[in-house]
Design a protein around this motif. Structure first.
Motif, PDB file in Angstrom:
ATOM      1  N   GLU A 140      58.854  19.960  -4.927  1.00 57.19           N
ATOM      2  CA  GLU A 140      57.514  20.805  -4.540  1.00 57.19           C
ATOM      3  C   GLU A 140      56.968  20.049  -3.173  1.00 57.19           C
ATOM      4  O   GLU A 140      57.177  19.129  -2.830  1.00 57.19           O
ATOM      5  N   LEU A 141      56.515  20.845  -2.590  1.00 58.67           N
ATOM      6  CA  LEU A 141      55.845  20.569  -1.343  1.00 58.67           C
ATOM      7  C   LEU A 141      54.532  21.542  -1.188  1.00 58.67           C
ATOM      8  O   LEU A 141      54.295  22.614  -1.325  1.00 58.67           O
ATOM      9  N   LEU A 142      53.269  20.815  -1.216  1.00 54.32           N
ATOM     10  CA  LEU A 142      52.037  21.206  -1.015  1.00 54.32           C
ATOM     11  C   LEU A 142      51.635  20.968   0.611  1.00 54.32           C
ATOM     12  O   LEU A 142      51.397  19.871   1.006  1.00 54.32           O
ATOM     13  N   LEU A 143      50.880  21.929   1.025  1.00 56.83           N
ATOM     14  CA  LEU A 143      50.377  21.906   2.417  1.00 56.83           C
ATOM     15  C   LEU A 143      49.066  22.372   2.619  1.00 56.83           C
ATOM     16  O   LEU A 143      48.769  23.608   2.045  1.00 56.83           O
ATOM     17  N   LEU A 144      48.055  21.435   2.787  1.00 58.57           N
ATOM     18  CA  LEU A 144      46.820  22.060   3.226  1.00 58.57           C
ATOM     19  C   LEU A 144      46.065  21.956   4.448  1.00 58.57           C
ATOM     20  O   LEU A 144      46.362  20.820   5.225  1.00 58.57           O
ATOM     21  N   PHE A 145      45.658  22.994   5.061  1.00 57.76           N
ATOM     22  CA  PHE A 145      45.199  22.968   6.371  1.00 57.76           C
ATOM     23  C   PHE A 145      43.684  23.339   6.168  1.00 57.76           C
ATOM     24  O   PHE A 145      43.281  24.534   5.928  1.00 57.76           O
ATOM     25  N   SER A 146      42.903  22.436   6.442  1.00 54.79           N
ATOM     26  CA  SER A 146      41.349  22.860   6.423  1.00 54.79           C
ATOM     27  C   SER A 146      40.591  23.530   7.315  1.00 54.79           C
ATOM     28  O   SER A 146      39.681  23.998   7.255  1.00 54.79           O
TER      29      SER A 146
ATOM     30  N   ILE B  41      49.715  16.850   3.377  1.00 58.39           N
ATOM     31  CA  ILE B  41      51.060  17.035   2.782  1.00 58.39           C
ATOM     32  C   ILE B  41      51.358  16.185   1.510  1.00 58.39           C
ATOM     33  O   ILE B  41      51.176  14.982   1.666  1.00 58.39           O
ATOM     34  N   VAL B  42      51.946  16.851   0.343  1.00 61.47           N
ATOM     35  CA  VAL B  42      52.323  16.173  -0.734  1.00 61.47           C
ATOM     36  C   VAL B  42      53.671  16.543  -1.069  1.00 61.47           C
ATOM     37  O   VAL B  42      53.921  17.698  -1.270  1.00 61.47           O
ATOM     38  N   VAL B  43      54.472  15.344  -1.323  1.00 62.08           N
ATOM     39  CA  VAL B  43      55.842  15.870  -1.388  1.00 62.08           C
ATOM     40  C   VAL B  43      56.484  15.328  -2.947  1.00 62.08           C
ATOM     41  O   VAL B  43      56.294  14.029  -3.168  1.00 62.08           O
ATOM     42  N   ASP B  44      56.948  16.410  -3.544  1.00 61.74           N
ATOM     43  CA  ASP B  44      57.432  15.867  -5.002  1.00 61.74           C
ATOM     44  C   ASP B  44      56.461  15.075  -5.992  1.00 61.74           C
ATOM     45  O   ASP B  44      57.106  14.282  -6.873  1.00 61.74           O
ATOM     46  N   GLN B  45      55.137  15.362  -5.551  1.00 60.46           N
ATOM     47  CA  GLN B  45      54.165  14.282  -6.348  1.00 60.46           C
ATOM     48  C   GLN B  45      54.282  12.938  -6.342  1.00 60.46           C
ATOM     49  O   GLN B  45      54.117  12.182  -7.049  1.00 60.46           O
ATOM     50  N   SER B  46      55.060  12.606  -5.166  1.00 55.97           N
ATOM     51  CA  SER B  46      55.319  11.017  -5.051  1.00 55.97           C
ATOM     52  C   SER B  46      54.869  10.405  -3.859  1.00 55.97           C
ATOM     53  O   SER B  46      54.601   9.310  -3.892  1.00 55.97           O
ATOM     54  N   THR B  47      54.580  11.169  -2.812  1.00 60.19           N
ATOM     55  CA  THR B  47      54.224  10.813  -1.446  1.00 60.19           C
ATOM     56  C   THR B  47      53.173  11.690  -0.852  1.00 60.19           C
ATOM     57  O   THR B  47      53.206  12.967  -1.184  1.00 60.19           O
ATOM     58  N   SER B  48      52.052  11.198  -0.154  1.00 63.18           N
ATOM     59  CA  SER B  48      51.194  11.895   0.533  1.00 63.18           C
ATOM     60  C   SER B  48      51.043  11.523   2.058  1.00 63.18           C
ATOM     61  O   SER B  48      51.136  10.260   2.177  1.00 63.18           O
ATOM     62  N   VAL B  49      50.451  12.550   3.013  1.00 59.34           N
ATOM     63  CA  VAL B  49      50.159  12.306   4.220  1.00 59.34           C
ATOM     64  C   VAL B  49      48.915  12.940   4.428  1.00 59.34           C
ATOM     65  O   VAL B  49      48.592  14.200   4.298  1.00 59.34           O
ATOM     66  N   ALA B  50      47.723  12.263   4.796  1.00 62.66           N
ATOM     67  CA  ALA B  50      46.482  12.844   4.933  1.00 62.66           C
ATOM     68  C   ALA B  50      46.065  12.782   6.483  1.00 62.66           C
ATOM     69  O   ALA B  50      45.774  11.543   6.858  1.00 62.66           O
ATOM     70  N   ILE B  51      45.815  13.943   7.195  1.00 57.94           N
ATOM     71  CA  ILE B  51      45.683  13.467   8.568  1.00 57.94           C
ATOM     72  C   ILE B  51      44.280  14.005   9.047  1.00 57.94           C
ATOM     73  O   ILE B  51      44.072  15.224   8.848  1.00 57.94           O
ATOM     74  N   GLU B  52      43.607  12.812   9.501  1.00 55.88           N
ATOM     75  CA  GLU B  52      42.201  13.539   9.958  1.00 55.88           C
ATOM     76  C   GLU B  52      42.380  14.167  11.352  1.00 55.88           C
ATOM     77  O   GLU B  52      42.955  14.137  12.120  1.00 55.88           O
ATOM     78  N   ILE B  53      41.633  15.445  11.288  1.00 59.42           N
ATOM     79  CA  ILE B  53      41.399  16.414  12.365  1.00 59.42           C
ATOM     80  C   ILE B  53      40.051  15.776  13.305  1.00 59.42           C
ATOM     81  O   ILE B  53      39.069  15.811  13.192  1.00 59.42           O
TER      82      ILE B  53
ATOM     83  N   SER C 279      45.172  11.652  -6.415  1.00 57.02           N
ATOM     84  CA  SER C 279      43.851  12.388  -5.738  1.00 57.02           C
ATOM     85  C   SER C 279      44.195  13.471  -4.866  1.00 57.02           C
ATOM     86  O   SER C 279      43.238  14.616  -4.796  1.00 57.02           O
ATOM     87  N   CYS C 280      45.012  13.490  -3.750  1.00 60.77           N
ATOM     88  CA  CYS C 280      45.362  14.611  -2.984  1.00 60.77           C
ATOM     89  C   CYS C 280      46.083  15.764  -3.823  1.00 60.77           C
ATOM     90  O   CYS C 280      45.285  17.051  -3.301  1.00 60.77           O
ATOM     91  N   ILE C 281      46.584  15.546  -4.809  1.00 62.00           N
ATOM     92  CA  ILE C 281      47.197  16.635  -5.570  1.00 62.00           C
ATOM     93  C   ILE C 281      45.839  17.168  -6.360  1.00 62.00           C
ATOM     94  O   ILE C 281      45.815  18.350  -6.535  1.00 62.00           O
ATOM     95  N   SER C 282      45.178  16.531  -6.674  1.00 61.42           N
ATOM     96  CA  SER C 282      43.859  16.770  -7.625  1.00 61.42           C
ATOM     97  C   SER C 282      43.077  18.129  -6.718  1.00 61.42           C
ATOM     98  O   SER C 282      42.359  19.160  -6.960  1.00 61.42           O
ATOM     99  N   ILE C 283      42.821  17.270  -5.522  1.00 62.03           N
ATOM    100  CA  ILE C 283      42.055  18.341  -4.514  1.00 62.03           C
ATOM    101  C   ILE C 283      42.554  19.327  -4.157  1.00 62.03           C
ATOM    102  O   ILE C 283      42.148  20.719  -4.232  1.00 62.03           O
ATOM    103  N   PHE C 284      43.819  19.422  -3.764  1.00 60.79           N
ATOM    104  CA  PHE C 284      44.681  20.521  -3.469  1.00 60.79           C
ATOM    105  C   PHE C 284      44.547  21.792  -4.795  1.00 60.79           C
ATOM    106  O   PHE C 284      44.441  22.798  -4.558  1.00 60.79           O
TER     107      PHE C 284
ATOM    108  N   TRP D 237      43.061  25.246  -4.818  1.00 62.68           N
ATOM    109  CA  TRP D 237      43.629  26.330  -4.915  1.00 62.68           C
ATOM    110  C   TRP D 237      43.139  27.229  -6.104  1.00 62.68           C
ATOM    111  O   TRP D 237      43.276  28.763  -6.012  1.00 62.68           O
ATOM    112  N   ILE D 238      42.506  26.887  -7.162  1.00 61.72           N
ATOM    113  CA  ILE D 238      41.772  27.556  -8.060  1.00 61.72           C
ATOM    114  C   ILE D 238      40.841  28.244  -7.780  1.00 61.72           C
ATOM    115  O   ILE D 238      40.436  29.607  -7.848  1.00 61.72           O
TER     116      ILE D 238
END
Length: 363
Positions: free
Chosen positions: A196-202, A270-282, A308-313, A317-318
């Motif tokens: 799984e790959l989750l990408l969030l662009f705010s 970016i969240v990968v396989d529900q195991s790692t995340s990268v959160a980048i400040e703009i 936390s990243c998955i929960s926010i995403f 999404w909902i």
């Protein structure tokens, strides 16, 4: 007093010796399967089932035909990647008691693999691979009961993998300030996705920067069975269409949702396989390049941070789903706006109609 029979009728049994024959027998039986494929795999042979392309493709075809696919094995650190691959084809269980390698197809055929010591110390090939195959119904039923017990007393492989990973890895939550390092981490994370790959662009600009930098082109190298979700803040419909086209050029099978309301924090996640995340400040959303626009990034495999990243995403999404439904509802009412629709009631008088038909019937 009951005594055992002196003469027994031999069961229907096949013994195959050559490796080619073993492969052909299994593939032939799998190709005719329509209901179920149950497979117990020895912990030392898990990787072999993934590396055997013909067998792997045959099991994929089983799943596509709607057959139930189950694996049970003893998971260890070196087989985690292979076990994750197996979860894409069916249910995978971990049981400490799983020994040997055997398959049960449609509850009718039982196949078991074992090595036989030839007893020739001078022989280079001291051990010989053999296949035991039978479709004796009574015997197969016994083995099916054994397999079901292994599954019923097992844990899911995902639970076991999480347990192993928590024990063998050191949690980290690194703050990265170097833009070049941030880019490398993001690229490597995208390419490493297996499930799984989750990408969030705010912001809309943050998406366009990712697209023009070539980041989204990496999606075409992600395995086709990886579930990819992209969430973007974009209120303009024309922008939505442009974004949709840009993503589809990189990867056809991507789920995309849009948020019309701006987010409080400008961030790319970016969240990968529900195991790692990268959160980048703009830092500055007006800049054209990732390096100029990005601030610090948090790169982590901490269960708390990733969750936390998955929960926010998922919450966003909902929210985007609800916004989309409201737009459809509004468009529907706008379509019929101005029509003078009247409430009318139609009543059929069945009794009187039947009487009229009877009177009109010729005598």
């Amino acid at each position: 007093m009951t005594t055992l029979q002196q003469r027994w009728t031999p069961a229907q049994i096949e013994i195959q010796y050559a490796n080619e024959d073993i492969a052909n027998v299994l593939l032939r039986i799998i190709s005719n399967s329509r209901e179920s494929f149950d497979c117990c795999i020895d912990q030392d042979e898990v990787t072999l089932i993934i590396e055997n392309e013909k067998l792997w493709d045959a099991i994929k075809a089983l799943k596509n035909r709607g057959s139930r696919v189950r694996f049970v094995t003893k998971v260890k650190e070196g087989t985690i990647s292979s076990c994750k691959q197996m979860t894409k084809l069916g249910d995978v269980f971990h049981n400490e008691m799983a020994k040997g390698t055997f398959q049960i197809i449609d509850g009718n055929d039982y196949l078991c693999y074992f090595l036989v010591d030839q007893g020739n110390a001078m022989s280079i090939q001291k051990y010989e691979h053999r296949l035991f195959h039978t479709n004796n119904k009574a015997f197969v039923n016994i083995q099916q009961c054994l397999f079901d017990n292994l599954c019923n007393n097992a844990v899911t492989v995902k639970e076991k993998i999480k347990e192993i990973e928590r024990g063998i890895r050191t949690d980290f939550a690194d703050t990265i300030n170097d833009p070049a390092e941030i880019r490398n981490i993001v690229n490597n994370q995208i390419m490493s996705a297996k499930e799984e790959l989750l990408l969030l662009f705010s912001t809309t600009n943050s998406f366009y920067r990712a697209m023009y930098s070539g980041m989204l082109n990496l999606l075409q190298h992600v395995p086709s069975d990886v579930n990819i979700k992209v969430l973007i803040q974009a209120s303009d419909r024309t922008i939505d269409d442009s974004i949709q086209q840009g993503i589809k050029e990189s990867r056809k099978k991507v789920q995309i949702q849009y948020l019309s309301k701006p987010m409080q924090k400008k961030i790319v996640t970016i969240v990968v396989d529900q195991s790692t995340s990268v959160a980048i400040e703009i830092k500055d959303d007006t800049k054209k390049t990732l390096e100029e626009a990005s601030g610090a990034a948090i790169y982590s495999n901490s269960e708390l941070t990733v969750s936390s990243c998955i929960s926010i995403f998922e919450t966003l999404w909902i929210q985007s789903e609800l916004e989309k439904q409201n737009k459809i509802k509004h468009a529907y009412f706008q379509m019929f706006k101005g029509f003078d629709l009247k409430d009318e009631t139609y009543v059929r008088r069945w009794a009187s109609e039947q009487k009229e038909k009877i009177h009109k019937m010729p005598e």
